[in-house]
Enzyme design. Structure first.
Site, PDB file in Angstrom:
ATOM      1  N   CYS A 237       7.005  67.184 -45.664  1.00 12.00           N
ATOM      2  CA  CYS A 237       8.122  67.795 -44.940  1.00 12.00           C
ATOM      3  C   CYS A 237       8.997  68.576 -45.913  1.00 12.00           C
ATOM      4  O   CYS A 237       9.579  67.997 -46.833  1.00 12.00           O
ATOM      5  CB  CYS A 237       8.914  66.688 -44.237  1.00 12.00           C
TER       6      CYS A 237
ATOM      7  N   CYS B 230      12.674  67.485 -46.015  1.00 13.24           N
ATOM      8  CA  CYS B 230      12.782  66.176 -46.671  1.00 13.24           C
ATOM      9  C   CYS B 230      12.782  66.344 -48.185  1.00 13.24           C
ATOM     10  O   CYS B 230      13.549  65.684 -48.893  1.00 13.24           O
ATOM     11  CB  CYS B 230      11.619  65.278 -46.264  1.00 13.24           C
TER      12      CYS B 230
END
Length: 140
Positions: A29, A32
């Site tokens: 991600c 993230c």
């Protein structure tokens, strides 16, 4: 930041005293990965505030338990109770503000900060403007 998974989650959470942050994310991600330096700075500035990192691919049962629908998702918790949750990229100053005010009674009760609304003066100024305009028309 300490890595947590399904195997050590209960032990870590049960032994943590005071508030802590759970960050759910994934190595695949992008947002993230962008949060990692922010959370590392937060951890460095607040060494007594535990921050736990949970990878949703490695611990899907934890992601399911917390009803994770998107990452990054963060939960400020205490005694296994969620105080406040955040989704997506979150600036350092916002996270620090939450830590600094984690014991705010309104936050504890409602999961959000109380915002004092400013009085909207648009209508009174509009009416005053119309009155002044009409008076100017009458006088001219």
């Amino acid at each position: 930041m300490k890595k947590v998974d399904s195997e050590n989650f209960d032990t870590i959470v049960n032994t943590t005293r005071g508030p802590y942050l759970l960050k759910f994310g994934s190595t695949t991600c992008g947002p993230c990965q962008m949060m990692i330096p922010v959370l590392e700075k937060l951890a460095a500035e607040n060494p007594d505030f535990p921050i736990y990192d949970i990878d949703t691919h490695e611990s899907p049962e934890l992601a399911e338990h917390f009803n994770i629908r998107s990452v990054p998702t963060m939960f400020f918790c205490e005694d296994r109770q969620v105080i406040m949750d955040l989704n997506g990229l979150t600036p350092y100053k916002d996270l620090q503000y939450i830590i600094d005010n984690i014991n705010d009674p309104h936050l504890r009760e409602y999961g959000e900060f109380k915002v004092d609304k400013k009085k909207d003066n648009f209508i009174p100024f509009l009416i005053l403007g119309i009155i002044v305009f009409v008076l100017l028309l009458i006088l001219i």
